[in-house]
Design a protein around this motif. Structure first.
Motif, mmCIF file in Angstrom:
data_model
loop_
_atom_site.group_PDB
_atom_site.id
_atom_site.type_symbol
_atom_site.label_atom_id
_atom_site.label_comp_id
_atom_site.label_asym_id
_atom_site.label_seq_id
_atom_site.Cartn_x
_atom_site.Cartn_y
_atom_site.Cartn_z
ATOM 1 N N PHE A 14 78.316 43.271 64.656
ATOM 2 C CA PHE A 14 77.500 43.886 65.352
ATOM 3 C C PHE A 14 75.872 44.450 64.207
ATOM 4 O O PHE A 14 74.967 45.384 64.718
ATOM 5 C CB PHE A 14 78.056 45.090 65.068
ATOM 6 C CG PHE A 14 79.707 44.851 65.996
ATOM 7 C CD1 PHE A 14 79.500 44.890 66.798
ATOM 8 C CD2 PHE A 14 80.505 44.692 64.737
ATOM 9 C CE1 PHE A 14 80.793 44.632 67.874
ATOM 10 C CE2 PHE A 14 82.250 44.346 65.647
ATOM 11 C CZ PHE A 14 82.182 44.307 66.417
ATOM 12 N N THR A 15 75.013 43.635 62.960
ATOM 13 C CA THR A 15 74.326 43.981 62.437
ATOM 14 C C THR A 15 73.560 43.677 63.834
ATOM 15 O O THR A 15 72.143 44.025 64.074
ATOM 16 C CB THR A 15 74.412 43.097 61.648
ATOM 17 O OG1 THR A 15 74.453 41.578 62.317
ATOM 18 C CG2 THR A 15 74.713 43.395 60.138
ATOM 19 N N ARG A 16 73.322 42.198 64.803
ATOM 20 C CA ARG A 16 72.440 42.050 66.054
ATOM 21 C C ARG A 16 73.409 43.015 67.292
ATOM 22 O O ARG A 16 72.283 42.944 68.183
ATOM 23 C CB ARG A 16 72.713 40.484 66.386
ATOM 24 C CG ARG A 16 71.851 39.707 64.901
ATOM 25 C CD ARG A 16 71.840 38.823 64.724
ATOM 26 N NE ARG A 16 71.912 37.991 63.531
ATOM 27 C CZ ARG A 16 70.338 38.237 63.569
ATOM 28 N NH1 ARG A 16 69.325 38.557 64.059
ATOM 29 N NH2 ARG A 16 70.275 37.959 62.181
ATOM 30 N N ILE A 17 73.968 43.117 67.234
ATOM 31 C CA ILE A 17 74.721 43.276 68.976
ATOM 32 C C ILE A 17 75.627 45.069 68.869
ATOM 33 O O ILE A 17 76.654 44.940 67.753
ATOM 34 C CB ILE A 17 75.631 42.460 69.709
ATOM 35 C CG1 ILE A 17 75.034 41.410 69.841
ATOM 36 C CG2 ILE A 17 75.619 43.465 70.768
ATOM 37 C CD1 ILE A 17 76.043 40.228 70.239
ATOM 38 N N ALA A 18 75.217 45.883 69.711
ATOM 39 C CA ALA A 18 75.474 47.328 69.176
ATOM 40 C C ALA A 18 74.933 48.061 70.945
ATOM 41 O O ALA A 18 74.671 47.333 71.283
ATOM 42 C CB ALA A 18 75.477 47.860 68.238
ATOM 43 N N ASP A 90 77.751 53.420 70.477
ATOM 44 C CA ASP A 90 77.463 52.665 69.376
ATOM 45 C C ASP A 90 79.082 52.343 69.274
ATOM 46 O O ASP A 90 79.667 51.546 69.358
ATOM 47 C CB ASP A 90 77.111 52.849 68.014
ATOM 48 C CG ASP A 90 76.044 53.200 68.322
ATOM 49 O OD1 ASP A 90 75.365 51.925 69.157
ATOM 50 O OD2 ASP A 90 74.213 53.821 67.730
ATOM 51 N N LYS B 65 65.172 42.318 65.571
ATOM 52 C CA LYS B 65 65.934 41.530 66.303
ATOM 53 C C LYS B 65 67.423 41.714 65.425
ATOM 54 O O LYS B 65 68.313 40.669 65.195
ATOM 55 C CB LYS B 65 65.954 40.070 66.344
ATOM 56 C CG LYS B 65 65.057 39.778 66.623
ATOM 57 C CD LYS B 65 65.071 37.395 67.165
ATOM 58 C CE LYS B 65 64.163 37.400 67.673
ATOM 59 N NZ LYS B 65 62.335 37.477 67.857
ATOM 60 N N LEU B 66 67.730 42.932 65.344
ATOM 61 C CA LEU B 66 68.864 43.739 64.739
ATOM 62 C C LEU B 66 69.480 44.681 65.772
ATOM 63 O O LEU B 66 68.709 45.156 66.281
ATOM 64 C CB LEU B 66 68.737 44.313 63.359
ATOM 65 C CG LEU B 66 67.906 43.217 61.982
ATOM 66 C CD1 LEU B 66 68.194 44.240 60.629
ATOM 67 C CD2 LEU B 66 69.556 42.687 61.867
ATOM 68 N N SER B 67 70.977 45.179 65.325
ATOM 69 C CA SER B 67 71.211 46.191 66.398
ATOM 70 C C SER B 67 70.814 48.162 66.146
ATOM 71 O O SER B 67 69.905 47.648 64.667
ATOM 72 C CB SER B 67 72.973 46.612 66.308
ATOM 73 O OG SER B 67 72.759 46.497 64.700
ATOM 74 N N THR B 70 72.256 49.570 62.631
ATOM 75 C CA THR B 70 71.797 48.453 61.899
ATOM 76 C C THR B 70 70.411 48.996 61.100
ATOM 77 O O THR B 70 70.447 48.927 59.859
ATOM 78 C CB THR B 70 72.049 47.677 62.018
ATOM 79 O OG1 THR B 70 73.537 46.461 62.622
ATOM 80 C CG2 THR B 70 71.814 46.208 60.790
#
Lengths: 189, 89
Positions: A14-18, A90, B65-67, B70
């Motif tokens: 989830f740091t990259r996909i949300a 989210d 390249k972060l959500s 974040t």
């Protein structure tokens, strides 16, 4: 180093996909789980629960729908109580993706021989004679732990909560969502 | 990177002297460092990026390249640090 990164990503993507991206990906896994679960007799009758029973396609999707709605709504309400600055999308996206590990159990169900229920009632130890069933039970433990870890990280990142507040809110929310899903499944399916 | 803490006792440093490189004039005193200078290099880079992206966290998330949550959480952490620096001043 690379393996560590992959492990980190699997435990907390989830740091990259949300948001919508996580929701789309999660929904793909959930639909696949529902389809495969119906044919491999794996029922996800609770937010973090799985049983091997004969179910229809409709039941399989109803179980998963109730699970997901309970998880998302309870986590969202908890988020509203303990956090101030977060988006519903989210919570929806990350919680949906957090269910993905259960797909492994839907697949494993195809290779598992279900012991006869009447035989189990007579002698519960008979389940240990079915190696594939024991393997499924053994596999379900890390899968459930993986999914709980994902739900925890999803909640942490989506609501930006830390420390003891996060731990307490998460445990309560998870237990409430599990209980609520069990009750709703019992009443409506 | 501007040093902001004493390497010996870790207390916050102050500016004592500023010098004009053109005429050599020195201005002496005891000046507080700006709050932004107290942040780490990564935090300062984040703020620069935030300004350059007109405050669009979505744009920053795609660049880094972060959500989105974040990046928003990183911003919340910086806000929290700035607030605590301001109250300690």
């Amino acid at each position: 180093m690379k393996n560590k990164n992959v492990f980190g990503f699997l435990m907390n993507p989830f740091t990259r996909i949300a948001g919508w991206q996580a929701f789309g990906l999660g929904l793909f896994f959930v639909v696949l789980m529902g389809l495969l679960g119906a044919y491999s007799d794996i029922a996800f009758d609770g937010v973090i629960d799985m049983h091997m029973i004969d179910i229809s396609l409709l039941q399989s999707f109803l179980y998963l729908g109730i699970d997901l709605v309970c998880l998302v709504v309870v986590m969202w309400i908890t988020g509203l109580i303990v956090s101030t600055n977060f988006r519903f999308i989210d919570i929806l996206g990350t919680m949906t993706l957090a269910k993905a590990p259960f797909l492994l159990l839907s697949i494993a169900g195809f290779f598992t021989a279900t012991p006869d229920l009447s035989e189990i009632y007579k002698n519960p130890y008979i389940i240990f004679q079915s190696v594939s069933f024991v393997i499924l039970i053994a596999l379900s433990i890390p899968v459930i732990i993986w999914s709980i870890t994902l739900i925890y990280n999803a909640f942490k990142i989506s609501c930006d909560i830390k420390g003891s507040k996060l731990t307490v809110a998460f445990i309560i929310a998870l237990l409430v969502s599990e209980a609520l899903s069990k009750v709703l499944i019992y009443l409506f399916v | 990177m501007l040093p902001t803490y004493c390497p010996s006792c870790h207390a916050q440093l102050k500016v004592e002297c500023l010098k004009c490189e053109s005429c050599g004039t020195e201005v002496n005193g005891s000046y507080d460092l700006p709050v932004l200078a107290l942040l780490s290099e990564d935090d300062q880079q984040f703020i620069l990026r935030f300004v350059k992206n007109s405050g669009s966290l979505k744009e920053m998330a795609s660049q880094m390249k972060l959500s989105y949550p974040t990046v928003r959480n990183l911003l919340n952490d910086i806000i929290h640090k700035i607030n605590s620096y301001e109250t300690s001043l």
